[in-house]
Design a protein around this motif. Sequence first.
Motif, short mmCIF file in Angstrom:
data_model
loop_
_atom_site.label_atom_id
_atom_site.label_comp_id
_atom_site.label_asym_id
_atom_site.label_seq_id
_atom_site.Cartn_x
_atom_site.Cartn_y
_atom_site.Cartn_z
N LYS A 64 -0.49 -8.92 9.20
CA LYS A 64 -0.31 -8.56 7.79
C LYS A 64 -0.80 -7.12 7.65
N VAL A 65 0.01 -6.27 7.01
CA VAL A 65 -0.29 -4.83 6.98
C VAL A 65 -0.14 -4.25 5.57
N LEU A 66 -0.81 -3.11 5.37
CA LEU A 66 -0.62 -2.27 4.19
C LEU A 66 0.16 -1.05 4.64
N PHE A 67 1.12 -0.61 3.83
CA PHE A 67 1.92 0.54 4.22
C PHE A 67 2.11 1.47 3.03
N ASN A 68 2.56 2.70 3.31
CA ASN A 68 2.82 3.69 2.27
C ASN A 68 3.82 3.15 1.26
N LYS A 69 3.66 3.55 0.02
CA LYS A 69 4.49 3.05 -1.08
C LYS A 69 5.98 3.30 -0.85
N TYR A 70 6.34 4.46 -0.33
CA TYR A 70 7.74 4.80 -0.14
C TYR A 70 8.13 4.80 1.34
N ALA A 71 7.45 4.01 2.13
CA ALA A 71 7.69 3.98 3.58
C ALA A 71 8.93 3.16 3.92
N GLY A 72 9.57 3.56 4.97
CA GLY A 72 10.62 2.76 5.57
C GLY A 72 11.97 2.81 4.89
N THR A 73 12.90 2.14 5.52
CA THR A 73 14.27 2.01 5.04
C THR A 73 14.51 0.54 4.76
N GLU A 74 14.97 0.24 3.55
CA GLU A 74 15.24 -1.16 3.19
C GLU A 74 16.56 -1.60 3.78
N ILE A 75 16.55 -2.80 4.38
CA ILE A 75 17.78 -3.39 4.93
C ILE A 75 17.83 -4.86 4.54
N LYS A 76 19.03 -5.44 4.57
CA LYS A 76 19.21 -6.87 4.33
C LYS A 76 19.82 -7.48 5.57
N ASP A 80 17.98 -11.81 3.59
CA ASP A 80 16.56 -11.47 3.45
C ASP A 80 16.39 -9.96 3.49
N GLU A 81 15.43 -9.45 2.70
CA GLU A 81 15.16 -8.02 2.67
C GLU A 81 14.00 -7.67 3.59
N PHE A 82 14.18 -6.60 4.35
CA PHE A 82 13.17 -6.12 5.28
C PHE A 82 13.04 -4.61 5.14
N LEU A 83 11.97 -4.08 5.72
CA LEU A 83 11.78 -2.64 5.83
C LEU A 83 11.69 -2.29 7.30
N VAL A 84 12.36 -1.23 7.70
CA VAL A 84 12.20 -0.68 9.05
C VAL A 84 11.44 0.62 8.87
N MET A 85 10.27 0.72 9.50
CA MET A 85 9.43 1.91 9.34
C MET A 85 8.78 2.29 10.65
N ARG A 86 8.31 3.51 10.71
CA ARG A 86 7.53 3.95 11.88
C ARG A 86 6.12 3.36 11.78
N GLU A 87 5.50 3.18 12.91
CA GLU A 87 4.13 2.67 12.91
C GLU A 87 3.20 3.62 12.16
N ASP A 88 3.50 4.92 12.15
CA ASP A 88 2.67 5.89 11.44
C ASP A 88 2.61 5.63 9.94
N ASP A 89 3.61 4.95 9.37
CA ASP A 89 3.63 4.65 7.94
C ASP A 89 2.72 3.47 7.58
N ILE A 90 2.25 2.75 8.57
CA ILE A 90 1.34 1.62 8.32
C ILE A 90 -0.07 2.16 8.21
N LEU A 91 -0.74 1.80 7.11
CA LEU A 91 -2.08 2.33 6.83
C LEU A 91 -3.18 1.46 7.42
N ALA A 92 -3.01 0.13 7.40
CA ALA A 92 -4.07 -0.77 7.87
C ALA A 92 -3.51 -2.14 8.20
N ILE A 93 -4.23 -2.83 9.06
CA ILE A 93 -3.96 -4.24 9.33
C ILE A 93 -4.94 -5.05 8.51
N ILE A 94 -4.43 -6.03 7.77
CA ILE A 94 -5.29 -6.87 6.93
C ILE A 94 -5.83 -8.00 7.80
#
Length: 95
Positions: A64-76, A80-94
């Motif tokens: 489970k992660v926290l990521f930047n508000k505008y991170a990634g590209t939304e895809i379906k 189901d909706e997902f985000l594809v993002m770089r690991e650099d956009d992930i801020l923390a692991i919960i």
Amino acid sequence: MKLKPLHDRVLVKRLEEEEKTKGGIIIPDTAKEKPIKGEVVAVGPGKTNDKGDKIKLTVDKGDKVLFNKYAGTEIKVDGDEFLVMREDDILAIIG
């Protein structure tokens, strides 16, 4: 689902936010912001450094992660909706 991210990309499914505040106020759909929490569904093999070695990603499937508000590209995928993002956009692991 047959979707495997490449390089240092991560596939994330957003986690739904609570519909009530701590004080019991119900938040309407129009006032909600998109959640910045998600669960990692798939990870790529990692970046390649200048020497050609693979650098493994820090996050793993199921984290489970926290990521930047505008991170990634939304895809379906399959509805189901997902985000594809770089690991650099992930801020923390919960934890």
